[in-house]
Design a protein around this motif. Structure first.
Motif, PDB file in Angstrom:
ATOM      1  N   GLY A 219      -4.741   6.379  -2.967  1.00 47.76           N
ATOM      2  CA  GLY A 219      -5.505   6.784  -1.797  1.00 47.76           C
ATOM      3  C   GLY A 219      -5.822   5.608  -0.897  1.00 47.76           C
ATOM      4  O   GLY A 219      -5.700   5.688   0.329  1.00 47.76           O
ATOM      5  N   LEU A 220      -6.218   4.482  -1.486  1.00 48.29           N
ATOM      6  CA  LEU A 220      -6.493   3.279  -0.698  1.00 48.29           C
ATOM      7  C   LEU A 220      -5.227   2.752  -0.037  1.00 48.29           C
ATOM      8  O   LEU A 220      -5.254   2.290   1.114  1.00 48.29           O
ATOM      9  CB  LEU A 220      -7.125   2.206  -1.585  1.00 48.29           C
ATOM     10  CG  LEU A 220      -8.557   2.486  -2.055  1.00 48.29           C
ATOM     11  CD1 LEU A 220      -9.000   1.430  -3.057  1.00 48.29           C
ATOM     12  CD2 LEU A 220      -9.528   2.538  -0.874  1.00 48.29           C
ATOM     13  N   LEU A 221      -4.115   2.834  -0.752  1.00 47.68           N
ATOM     14  CA  LEU A 221      -2.831   2.413  -0.163  1.00 47.68           C
ATOM     15  C   LEU A 221      -2.514   3.236   1.072  1.00 47.68           C
ATOM     16  O   LEU A 221      -2.126   2.684   2.122  1.00 47.68           O
ATOM     17  CB  LEU A 221      -1.709   2.561  -1.194  1.00 47.68           C
ATOM     18  CG  LEU A 221      -1.535   1.434  -2.210  1.00 47.68           C
ATOM     19  CD1 LEU A 221      -0.591   1.872  -3.322  1.00 47.68           C
ATOM     20  CD2 LEU A 221      -1.002   0.178  -1.531  1.00 47.68           C
ATOM     21  N   GLU A 222      -2.660   4.548   0.982  1.00 49.71           N
ATOM     22  CA  GLU A 222      -2.328   5.408   2.104  1.00 49.71           C
ATOM     23  C   GLU A 222      -3.263   5.175   3.287  1.00 49.71           C
ATOM     24  O   GLU A 222      -2.834   5.147   4.444  1.00 49.71           O
ATOM     25  CB  GLU A 222      -2.368   6.878   1.676  1.00 49.71           C
ATOM     26  CG  GLU A 222      -1.290   7.273   0.683  1.00 49.71           C
ATOM     27  CD  GLU A 222       0.121   7.128   1.256  1.00 49.71           C
ATOM     28  OE1 GLU A 222       0.270   7.150   2.497  1.00 49.71           O
ATOM     29  OE2 GLU A 222       1.058   6.975   0.470  1.00 49.71           O
ATOM     30  N   MET A 223      -4.541   5.004   2.992  1.00 51.70           N
ATOM     31  CA  MET A 223      -5.474   4.775   4.083  1.00 51.70           C
ATOM     32  C   MET A 223      -5.238   3.426   4.752  1.00 51.70           C
ATOM     33  O   MET A 223      -5.381   3.282   5.966  1.00 51.70           O
ATOM     34  CB  MET A 223      -6.909   4.892   3.574  1.00 51.70           C
ATOM     35  CG  MET A 223      -7.359   6.339   3.490  1.00 51.70           C
ATOM     36  SD  MET A 223      -9.125   6.558   3.206  1.00 51.70           S
ATOM     37  CE  MET A 223      -9.181   6.337   1.445  1.00 51.70           C
ATOM     38  N   TYR A 224      -4.862   2.414   3.962  1.00 50.17           N
ATOM     39  CA  TYR A 224      -4.566   1.127   4.571  1.00 50.17           C
ATOM     40  C   TYR A 224      -3.327   1.216   5.458  1.00 50.17           C
ATOM     41  O   TYR A 224      -3.294   0.646   6.558  1.00 50.17           O
ATOM     42  CB  TYR A 224      -4.358   0.045   3.505  1.00 50.17           C
ATOM     43  CG  TYR A 224      -3.969  -1.269   4.143  1.00 50.17           C
ATOM     44  CD1 TYR A 224      -4.925  -2.033   4.814  1.00 50.17           C
ATOM     45  CD2 TYR A 224      -2.654  -1.707   4.139  1.00 50.17           C
ATOM     46  CE1 TYR A 224      -4.576  -3.206   5.444  1.00 50.17           C
ATOM     47  CE2 TYR A 224      -2.295  -2.887   4.771  1.00 50.17           C
ATOM     48  CZ  TYR A 224      -3.264  -3.630   5.423  1.00 50.17           C
ATOM     49  OH  TYR A 224      -2.913  -4.795   6.067  1.00 50.17           O
ATOM     50  N   LYS A 225      -2.309   1.945   4.997  1.00 49.61           N
ATOM     51  CA  LYS A 225      -1.107   2.116   5.825  1.00 49.61           C
ATOM     52  C   LYS A 225      -1.459   2.802   7.146  1.00 49.61           C
ATOM     53  O   LYS A 225      -0.940   2.441   8.205  1.00 49.61           O
ATOM     54  CB  LYS A 225      -0.058   2.939   5.072  1.00 49.61           C
ATOM     55  CG  LYS A 225       0.555   2.221   3.873  1.00 49.61           C
ATOM     56  CD  LYS A 225       1.507   3.154   3.125  1.00 49.61           C
ATOM     57  CE  LYS A 225       2.069   2.498   1.866  1.00 49.61           C
ATOM     58  NZ  LYS A 225       2.927   3.441   1.089  1.00 49.61           N
ATOM     59  N   TYR A 226      -2.343   3.794   7.054  1.00 51.86           N
ATOM     60  CA  TYR A 226      -2.784   4.493   8.258  1.00 51.86           C
ATOM     61  C   TYR A 226      -3.494   3.524   9.211  1.00 51.86           C
ATOM     62  O   TYR A 226      -3.258   3.520  10.427  1.00 51.86           O
ATOM     63  CB  TYR A 226      -3.715   5.630   7.850  1.00 51.86           C
ATOM     64  CG  TYR A 226      -4.351   6.402   8.980  1.00 51.86           C
ATOM     65  CD1 TYR A 226      -3.614   7.302   9.740  1.00 51.86           C
ATOM     66  CD2 TYR A 226      -5.704   6.244   9.271  1.00 51.86           C
ATOM     67  CE1 TYR A 226      -4.206   8.030  10.765  1.00 51.86           C
ATOM     68  CE2 TYR A 226      -6.301   6.956  10.299  1.00 51.86           C
ATOM     69  CZ  TYR A 226      -5.548   7.844  11.040  1.00 51.86           C
ATOM     70  OH  TYR A 226      -6.136   8.561  12.052  1.00 51.86           O
ATOM     71  N   ALA A 227      -4.379   2.677   8.641  1.00 54.15           N
ATOM     72  CA  ALA A 227      -5.089   1.695   9.463  1.00 54.15           C
ATOM     73  C   ALA A 227      -4.119   0.671  10.050  1.00 54.15           C
ATOM     74  O   ALA A 227      -4.221   0.288  11.218  1.00 54.15           O
ATOM     75  CB  ALA A 227      -6.149   1.002   8.621  1.00 54.15           C
ATOM     76  N   GLN A 228      -3.171   0.229   9.235  1.00 55.87           N
ATOM     77  CA  GLN A 228      -2.209  -0.783   9.686  1.00 55.87           C
ATOM     78  C   GLN A 228      -1.350  -0.248  10.826  1.00 55.87           C
ATOM     79  O   GLN A 228      -1.059  -0.971  11.788  1.00 55.87           O
ATOM     80  CB  GLN A 228      -1.341  -1.226   8.504  1.00 55.87           C
ATOM     81  CG  GLN A 228      -0.424  -2.402   8.811  1.00 55.87           C
ATOM     82  CD  GLN A 228       0.415  -2.751   7.607  1.00 55.87           C
ATOM     83  OE1 GLN A 228       0.939  -1.880   6.914  1.00 55.87           O
ATOM     84  NE2 GLN A 228       0.550  -4.052   7.337  1.00 55.87           N
ATOM     85  N   ARG A 229      -0.919   1.014  10.722  1.00 58.97           N
ATOM     86  CA  ARG A 229      -0.123   1.599  11.797  1.00 58.97           C
ATOM     87  C   ARG A 229      -0.881   1.626  13.119  1.00 58.97           C
ATOM     88  O   ARG A 229      -0.283   1.642  14.194  1.00 58.97           O
ATOM     89  CB  ARG A 229       0.317   3.021  11.421  1.00 58.97           C
ATOM     90  CG  ARG A 229       1.396   3.095  10.372  1.00 58.97           C
ATOM     91  CD  ARG A 229       2.043   4.477  10.344  1.00 58.97           C
ATOM     92  NE  ARG A 229       1.091   5.530  10.066  1.00 58.97           N
ATOM     93  CZ  ARG A 229       0.778   5.955   8.842  1.00 58.97           C
ATOM     94  NH1 ARG A 229       1.346   5.393   7.778  1.00 58.97           N
ATOM     95  NH2 ARG A 229      -0.084   6.940   8.659  1.00 58.97           N
ATOM     96  N   ASN A 230      -2.203   1.632  13.008  1.00 56.40           N
ATOM     97  CA  ASN A 230      -3.037   1.651  14.205  1.00 56.40           C
ATOM     98  C   ASN A 230      -3.612   0.271  14.526  1.00 56.40           C
ATOM     99  O   ASN A 230      -4.675   0.148  15.147  1.00 56.40           O
ATOM    100  CB  ASN A 230      -4.158   2.677  14.029  1.00 56.40           C
ATOM    101  CG  ASN A 230      -3.637   4.102  14.109  1.00 56.40           C
ATOM    102  OD1 ASN A 230      -3.352   4.612  15.181  1.00 56.40           O
ATOM    103  ND2 ASN A 230      -3.490   4.734  12.947  1.00 56.40           N
ATOM    104  N   LYS A 231      -2.871  -0.772  14.063  1.00 52.12           N
ATOM    105  CA  LYS A 231      -3.143  -2.161  14.449  1.00 52.12           C
ATOM    106  C   LYS A 231      -4.406  -2.764  13.841  1.00 52.12           C
ATOM    107  O   LYS A 231      -4.911  -3.774  14.347  1.00 52.12           O
ATOM    108  CB  LYS A 231      -3.210  -2.304  15.977  1.00 52.12           C
ATOM    109  CG  LYS A 231      -2.040  -1.664  16.731  1.00 52.12           C
ATOM    110  CD  LYS A 231      -0.694  -2.218  16.272  1.00 52.12           C
ATOM    111  CE  LYS A 231       0.458  -1.573  17.061  1.00 52.12           C
ATOM    112  NZ  LYS A 231       1.791  -2.031  16.588  1.00 52.12           N
TER     113      LYS A 231
END
Length: 390
Positions: free
Chosen positions: A151-163
């Motif tokens: 879950g943390l991995l997915e949320m970080y990817k989401y944050a990273q995609r948004n800079k």
């Protein structure tokens, strides 16, 4: 005749849970420390740590300031209050608690059509204009550590995609989690997972009252080693207390006599919530825009009532009947209490040494030397004496 000035005044002091004080002083060192850790996290070196301190010392206010600092630096940040977890509660509930709360605070990054985008792996979904979580029926049967890690991995990817330059998670009130359970171990195992270390820039900052974190301070405890160094949040100095009072009063049309300002620190020891409570009561005693020494005793009584509701009643509730008898006896002493002096003061008490150790473990008294204990909060001491009719 009613004081007409008071009708136009707004009390700038706030002794309320959940509200930030108008002025914050004495926390620059902690902000600087956090900004250093934030910079490390942005460069891929996430060094998690914990902030400890007594009730009302300003941990939550500090976390809110740090959250604002993180967002100004280009990181995404989430702050939430940890609910109570009993030792028997399923670790998967704890994993979900973290993920739900972090997801709820992720910024709105939607654009255009609000279409549901399913994220695979742990049943997470980005729904429309905010990042939300959907839980599959089979989630409760999965390993809690994997749920939390993925879950943390997915949320970080989401944050990273948004800079986002990093993701910072502030967990307040972690003392609500029983140390007898596996919940914090699940968090520790997830944060030390190779994938999370290698592929993310997620920084966790925890906050706990002192006695809530003490079980993890053993030399070999893995939680203590991960969330280090522990950052104890101290009381304000006499100079900081006076600056807090003076700065808060600016523009209020009310002044405190110097004798009043000089008395606040010795009574509160620089405890932030107690300063706010006492000064709020003093402000309410103003007459024609001035607070003089004649206001002191009425303000003390109002402060004790406020602190009883805010904390003192619940503190006493942690003591057994015999411990409360001992606590009231200790409050009446004007010097440190030993097991022997406590026995002499309360002959009906047995095993006074053990009672003193239990009171210390519950954070109700402090040990000042080997076998010597005090109630170091003068307002709590006065509250106990008034309970006892002294």
């Amino acid at each position: 005749m009613r004081n007409m000035v008071s009708e136009k005044l707004v009390n700038p002091f706030i002794a309320r849970s959940g509200l930030d004080p108008r002025v914050v002083v004495g926390r620059d060192e902690e902000i600087d420390f956090f900004e250093t850790r934030l910079l490390d996290a942005m460069q891929g070196r996430c060094k998690h740590y914990v902030i400890t301190g007594s009730w009302g010392i300003g941990k939550t206010v500090l976390l809110r300031q740090m959250k604002q600092k993180a967002r100004k630096q280009g990181a995404w940040a989430a702050l939430f209050y940890t609910r109570s977890f009993s030792p028997s509660e399923a670790p998967s509930s704890f994993a979900r608690h973290i993920l739900d709360n972090v997801a709820a605070e992720l910024p709105d990054q939607s654009k255009g059509d609000l279409k549901k985008k399913q994220i695979t792996g742990v049943g997470l979904g980005a729904l429309g204009f905010s990042f939300q979580l959907q839980w599959d029926k089979g989630m409760k049967d999965k390993d809690a550590q994997i749920i939390l890690r993925d879950g943390l991995l997915e949320m970080y990817k989401y944050a990273q995609r948004n800079k986002a330059k990093a993701l910072v998670v502030f967990m307040d009130d972690v003392h609500n989690i029983s140390p007898r359970g596996e919940h914090l171990t699940i968090l520790r195992n997830a944060l030390t997972d190779e994938r999370l270390i290698r592929d993310t820039r997620i920084l966790f900052v925890l906050a706990s009252i002192d006695e809530g974190w003490s079980p993890y301070l053993r030399r070999d405890h893995p939680l203590g080693r991960l969330f280090m160094p522990r950052r104890p949040l101290g009381f304000l100095s006499s100079r900081e207390t006076r600056r807090l009072i003076d700065t808060t009063l600016e523009g209020s049309m009310v002044t405190f006599d110097s004798t009043i300002r000089d008395r606040v620190h010795p009574v509160t020891r620089g405890h932030v919530f107690e300063i706010q409570a006492l000064c709020e009561a003093l402000f309410d005693q103003q007459f024609k825009g001035k607070v003089s020494l004649s206001s002191w005793l009425p303000a003390i009584q109002h402060t004790l009532l406020a602190l009883a509701d805010a904390q003192f009643a619940s503190m006493i509730g942690r003591a057994s009947e015999k411990e409360l008898i001992a606590l009231q006896a200790i409050a009446h002493f004007d010097k440190p209490v030993t097991p022997l002096s406590l026995q002499e003061a309360s002959p009906d008490l047995k095993s006074t040494g053990e009672i003193l150790r239990r009171l210390q473990a519950k954070g109700l008294i402090q040990r000042v030397a080997r076998g010597e204990y005090i109630v170091d909060d003068l307002l709590f001491c006065e509250y106990l004496n008034q309970m006892n009719g002294r």
